[in-house]
Design a protein around this motif. Structure first.
Motif, mmCIF file in Angstrom:
data_model
loop_
_atom_site.group_PDB
_atom_site.id
_atom_site.type_symbol
_atom_site.label_atom_id
_atom_site.label_comp_id
_atom_site.label_asym_id
_atom_site.label_seq_id
_atom_site.Cartn_x
_atom_site.Cartn_y
_atom_site.Cartn_z
ATOM 1 N N UNK A 38 96.229 49.483 27.041
ATOM 2 C CA UNK A 38 95.465 48.819 26.202
ATOM 3 C C UNK A 38 94.596 47.672 26.923
ATOM 4 N N UNK A 92 90.946 45.440 21.844
ATOM 5 C CA UNK A 92 92.543 45.068 21.384
ATOM 6 C C UNK A 92 92.501 45.257 20.370
ATOM 7 N N UNK A 129 103.421 38.304 31.606
ATOM 8 C CA UNK A 129 103.447 39.373 32.023
ATOM 9 C C UNK A 129 103.398 39.528 33.469
ATOM 10 N N UNK A 130 103.526 39.096 34.274
ATOM 11 C CA UNK A 130 103.677 39.512 35.308
ATOM 12 C C UNK A 130 105.022 40.346 35.718
ATOM 13 N N UNK A 178 104.245 53.188 28.635
ATOM 14 C CA UNK A 178 102.965 52.919 27.984
ATOM 15 C C UNK A 178 103.592 52.865 26.991
ATOM 16 N N UNK A 208 108.377 48.340 33.479
ATOM 17 C CA UNK A 208 107.816 49.540 33.309
ATOM 18 C C UNK A 208 108.687 50.691 34.135
ATOM 19 N N UNK A 226 105.427 49.361 27.514
ATOM 20 C CA UNK A 226 104.579 48.309 28.047
ATOM 21 C C UNK A 226 103.401 47.651 26.358
ATOM 22 N N UNK A 227 103.415 48.835 25.617
ATOM 23 C CA UNK A 227 102.363 47.880 24.745
ATOM 24 C C UNK A 227 103.092 47.096 24.017
ATOM 25 N N UNK A 283 97.350 53.148 36.524
ATOM 26 C CA UNK A 283 98.018 52.835 35.138
ATOM 27 C C UNK A 283 96.654 52.567 34.622
ATOM 28 N N UNK A 329 97.631 48.582 39.355
ATOM 29 C CA UNK A 329 97.685 48.771 37.774
ATOM 30 C C UNK A 329 97.213 48.058 37.293
ATOM 31 N N UNK A 367 96.847 46.098 33.796
ATOM 32 C CA UNK A 367 97.444 45.712 32.127
ATOM 33 C C UNK A 367 97.393 44.436 31.780
ATOM 34 N N UNK A 368 97.889 43.840 31.212
ATOM 35 C CA UNK A 368 98.146 42.450 30.435
ATOM 36 C C UNK A 368 98.021 41.940 31.645
ATOM 37 N N UNK A 369 99.106 41.943 32.524
ATOM 38 C CA UNK A 369 98.239 41.027 33.798
ATOM 39 C C UNK A 369 97.253 40.364 34.795
ATOM 40 N N UNK A 407 105.764 42.665 33.414
ATOM 41 C CA UNK A 407 105.356 44.057 32.807
ATOM 42 C C UNK A 407 105.800 45.284 33.777
ATOM 43 N N UNK A 408 105.779 44.796 34.596
ATOM 44 C CA UNK A 408 105.724 45.937 36.023
ATOM 45 C C UNK A 408 107.216 46.391 36.012
ATOM 46 N N UNK A 412 102.292 38.246 25.241
ATOM 47 C CA UNK A 412 100.504 37.691 24.474
ATOM 48 C C UNK A 412 100.266 37.350 23.142
ATOM 49 N N UNK A 448 94.539 48.134 19.655
ATOM 50 C CA UNK A 448 94.649 49.488 20.238
ATOM 51 C C UNK A 448 96.067 49.403 20.544
ATOM 52 N N UNK A 449 96.971 49.006 20.533
ATOM 53 C CA UNK A 449 97.997 49.056 21.450
ATOM 54 C C UNK A 449 99.308 49.264 20.813
ATOM 55 N N UNK A 477 103.621 43.860 26.048
ATOM 56 C CA UNK A 477 102.502 43.271 26.031
ATOM 57 C C UNK A 477 101.885 42.759 24.754
#
Lengths: 115, 163
Positions: A58, B128, B35-36, B64, B42, B67-68, A55, A23, A25-27, B38-39, B75, B130-131, B71
């Protein structure tokens, strides 16, 4: 730490092929950024084989955007091959097919560099 | 300025609000702003949206979008602060799955972020930004509000229709 993405690279015909699995992603994006940094000091022709990438968000796509200008300014490029539908849908949404060469097979992507 | 970014997604918000009274609570998930995580966010969204009846394709779209949104919070709103938390609630009525993303960072209403000009974006190889565009593209309606009952909260609501 960044265990959701595995990255392997192989040199083929003066092109570096990246194999991404998992995947993006941001991570995991910073991990890929580091790997690309390491490679482009020696080679600026890159192919990303995404057959095992499940996966992308952005944050992942942003990694490619951050290198593409520098690479093209130096006669290099980023090309993508073997996308699964999920990844392809996201790239299509953002019009990546207008920015990048996207091919069915890895070999087609490599061959585009010698044409 | 804000009127420029209004689109069909905001126009149907009124409808959604009217339906809020009869929502089923499906699931709730709270996690730290790292960020770890996020999975696991999801996985939580995918599991509950397929259970609700979405096919895999639609479930992945919602995954998605969420996630966006998360994120962006992790961030940008929280920068490197990984000790705060985000709460995600999933609710439903007959035809919609409703995801509330609740946090307490400074107020930020993503509905009024102007869509990127994709031609300029491509020509200038921008990175960047685009999220939010992805998030808006993948759901049917977006709502945002802040509440303050002793504790300040942002609630971002993403609505995706079953059909």
């Amino acid at each position: 730490m960044n265990d959701n993405l595995k990255i392997n690279t192989v040199n083929k015909q003066n092109v570096v092929c990246f194999y991404l699995a998992g995947q993006l992603d941001a991570h995991s994006a910073p991990l890929l950024e580091n790997e690309i940094e390491k490679v482009i000091s020696n080679c600026n022709k890159l192919v990303f084989n995404l057959s095992n990438l499940d996966y992308i968000s952005s944050a992942g796509l942003g990694v490619f955007m951050s290198f593409i200008q520098e690479l093209r300014d130096n006669n290099g490029d980023i090309k993508f091959s073997e996308l699964n539908d999920k990844v392809k849908n996201v790239m299509d949404l953002l019009g990546f097919n207008h920015i990048y060469d996207i091919t069915n097979t890895e070999q087609e992507a490599i061959d585009k560099y010698s044409n | 300025m804000t009127s420029q970014t209004l689109n069909k997604k905001q126009l149907i918000n009124t409808q959604i609000k009217l339906m809020n009274a009869n929502l089923n609570h499906i699931a709730k998930f709270k996690t730290f702003t790292k960020t770890e995580n996020l999975e696991s966010i999801r996985k939580f969204i995918f599991k509950n949206s397929t259970k609700f009846g979405f096919n895999e394709y639609k479930a992945e779209e919602l995954v998605l979008a969420v996630d966006e949104a998360c994120t962006n919070l992790i961030k940008h709103a929280y920068k490197s602060d990984s000790q705060s938390s985000i709460t995600i609630e999933i609710k439903s009525n007959k035809t919609n799955l409703i995801v509330n993303i609740i946090d307490n960072s400074p107020a930020f209403d993503p509905r009024y972020v102007k869509d990127p000009n994709m031609i300029e974006y491509r020509d200038e190889y921008r990175k960047g930004g685009l999220g939010i565009f992805i998030m808006k593209s993948l759901v049917d309606s977006i709502d945002y509000k802040t509440i303050n009952n002793g504790e300040f909260k942002n609630i971002l609501t993403l609505v995706k229709q079953l059909k």
